[in-house]
Scaffold this active site. Structure first.
Site, short mmCIF file in Angstrom:
data_model
loop_
_atom_site.label_atom_id
_atom_site.label_comp_id
_atom_site.label_asym_id
_atom_site.label_seq_id
_atom_site.Cartn_x
_atom_site.Cartn_y
_atom_site.Cartn_z
N HIS A 14 88.90 19.19 45.80
CA HIS A 14 87.91 18.65 44.94
C HIS A 14 88.76 18.28 43.71
O HIS A 14 89.13 19.39 42.93
CB HIS A 14 86.94 19.67 44.50
CG HIS A 14 86.09 19.47 43.61
ND1 HIS A 14 84.57 19.46 43.75
CD2 HIS A 14 86.04 18.95 42.40
CE1 HIS A 14 83.81 19.09 42.93
NE2 HIS A 14 84.70 18.82 41.99
N HIS A 16 89.34 16.08 39.76
CA HIS A 16 88.63 14.83 38.88
C HIS A 16 90.10 14.30 38.40
O HIS A 16 90.74 15.17 37.70
CB HIS A 16 88.09 15.56 37.84
CG HIS A 16 86.84 15.94 37.86
ND1 HIS A 16 85.77 15.24 38.36
CD2 HIS A 16 86.27 17.14 38.83
CE1 HIS A 16 84.53 15.78 38.79
NE2 HIS A 16 85.12 17.32 39.06
N LEU A 17 90.14 13.00 38.36
CA LEU A 17 91.60 12.41 37.96
C LEU A 17 91.26 11.62 36.73
O LEU A 17 92.18 11.06 35.91
CB LEU A 17 92.34 11.73 39.12
CG LEU A 17 93.25 12.47 39.93
CD1 LEU A 17 93.79 11.27 40.94
CD2 LEU A 17 94.51 13.04 39.63
N ARG A 18 89.77 11.14 36.67
CA ARG A 18 89.87 10.13 35.56
C ARG A 18 90.17 8.56 35.69
O ARG A 18 90.49 8.37 36.82
CB ARG A 18 89.84 10.76 34.15
CG ARG A 18 89.73 12.20 33.96
CD ARG A 18 87.92 12.63 34.08
NE ARG A 18 87.72 13.77 33.38
CZ ARG A 18 86.68 14.47 33.95
NH1 ARG A 18 85.86 14.12 34.65
NH2 ARG A 18 86.43 15.64 33.60
N HIS A 137 77.41 19.06 44.90
CA HIS A 137 77.47 19.84 43.82
C HIS A 137 76.14 20.51 43.83
O HIS A 137 75.14 20.14 43.61
CB HIS A 137 77.43 19.01 42.48
CG HIS A 137 77.36 19.80 41.42
ND1 HIS A 137 78.56 19.77 40.53
CD2 HIS A 137 76.45 20.50 40.56
CE1 HIS A 137 78.32 20.71 39.55
NE2 HIS A 137 77.11 21.12 39.60
N LEU A 220 81.08 23.76 35.02
CA LEU A 220 79.81 23.90 35.61
C LEU A 220 80.38 23.52 37.46
O LEU A 220 81.15 22.80 37.90
CB LEU A 220 78.97 22.74 35.66
CG LEU A 220 78.28 22.84 34.02
CD1 LEU A 220 77.32 21.56 33.70
CD2 LEU A 220 77.42 24.13 34.16
N ALA A 264 81.79 20.26 29.99
CA ALA A 264 82.26 21.19 31.08
C ALA A 264 83.39 20.94 31.75
O ALA A 264 83.43 19.58 32.16
CB ALA A 264 81.05 21.31 32.18
#
Ligand code: DOR
Ligand code: ZN
Length: 348
Positions: A14, A16-18, A137, A220, A264
């Protein structure tokens, strides 16, 4: 156990690389230690279709540091308009590894997520049929539910009913933060796994709120009270193959964190593996770390364990730079709030 451990290259289930300048800045922090990662689709606009996932994967591959050996495992963002046929085509071509469910409004860039679960029934049934996992999520968004209870309530109101309504659907309950979630996952024999972040293994809600508000510990699902952190450590270090690392490393520039309404996310890519090693060492469970970092998730997704190795070495407490610079601004690296004695090197 020895002070030196050699492990297969781990996976981050999991991440997040944006995009754009941020992607360029944070990608090397992941490729240094991880061989694969499940890439979150909550861009603006979100990665909804197979065509968007293909374009995003190409941008990630174009941003890869020289010599890196890393496979981004793409996901699609589930909306009430998602077309089951597009999902099936993206899965069958090998483009996507999972679909991501955000309840609408649950977290960063989740406005296009799901409000009415009946509207995604067709997609979920198609996914069950073709064996495509759903990453979840797991928080309700009802305003009358206390933010610290949102994960536990989600299990009863959404997760359990969706699983019963869709037999055979493989589900990953992501970034679990409560004893309730650990117990729920332990009660299901197959088809349900859970990711645990490095940061939720070392912080509880006091870290966010005691002695001043500390925005870099705000993520979150929000960290809960200590008994829940202890349950997460027990689950991760138990050797139970249903639990595996998903860092949820989520970079935001300092200006978006240190403000009246901060975003978050904890940016843990640079030190997640070292933090996990410290936690397993403290628990006397270094013999279980290979499962959590390198095997359990691969087995759940039906993928091979990675080639190549990393070496973990126990020495003096490590330190990291305070931040990573990006073209969009500076990103603060997660402070584990305890000495971390383990360093990580990628073997060649
Ligand atoms: O803390 C979080 N940050 N949790 C999420 O679910 C999203 C993520 C983000 O994208 O920043
Ligand atoms: Zn996330």
């Amino acid at each position: 156990m020895s002070d030196i451990l050699t492990l297969p290259r781990p996976d981050d289930w999991h991440l997040h690389l944006r995009d754009g300048a941020m992607l360029e800045a944070v990608l090397p922090e992941t490729t240094r230690h991880f061989a694969r990662a499940i890439i979150m689709p909550n861009l603006v606009p979100p990665v909804v279709t197979g065509a968007q996932a293909a374009a995003y994967r190409d941008r990630i591959l174009a941003a890869m540091p020289e010599g890196a050996d890393f496979t981004p495992l793409m996901t699609l963002y589930l909306t009430e308009e998602t077309d089951p046929a597009d999902v099936a085509a993206a899965a069958e071509s090998g483009l996507v590894t999972a679909v991501k469910l955000y309840p609408a409004g649950a977290t960063t860039n989740s406005a296009s997520g799901v409000r009415d679960f009946d509207k995604v029934r067709g997609v979920l049934e198609k996914m069950a049929e073709i064996g495509l996992p759903l990453c979840v999520h797991g928080e309700v968004t009802d305003s009358d539910i206390d933010i610290f209870d949102r994960e536990a309530v989600f299990i009863d109101r959404v997760l359990d009913p969706v699983r019963w309504a869709t037999p055979g659907l493989k589900v990953i309950m992501e970034h679990v933060t409560t004893r309730d979630a650990v117990d729920y996952v332990r009660g299901v024999d197959s088809g349900l796994g859970a990711t645990i972040t490095a940061h939720h293994l070392v912080i509880n809600r006091n870290h966010i709120l005691v002695g001043g508000i500390r925005p870099h510990y705000y993520c979150l699902p929000v960290a809960k009270r200590e008994l829940h952190r202890v349950a997460l450590v027990e689950a991760a270090t138990s050797g139970d193959s249903r639990f595996f690392l998903g860092t949820d490393s989520a970079p935001h520039v300092v200006a978006a964190k240190e403000t009246g309404c901060g975003c978050a996310g904890c940016f843990t890519a640079p030190n997640a593996v070292a933090v996990v090693a410290e936690v397993f060492d403290e628990a006397g469970a270094l013999d279980k770390i290979e499962g959590f970092l390198c095997r359990n998730g691969a087995d759940f997704y039906g993928l091979p364990v990675n080639d190549g190795t990393i070496t973990l070495t126990r020495a003096e407490p490590q330190s990291w730079p305070a931040n990573v610079a990006s073209g969009d601004g500076t990103v603060t690296i997660f402070d584990p709030a305890r000495p971390i004695h383990w360093s990580v090197t990628a073997d060649t």
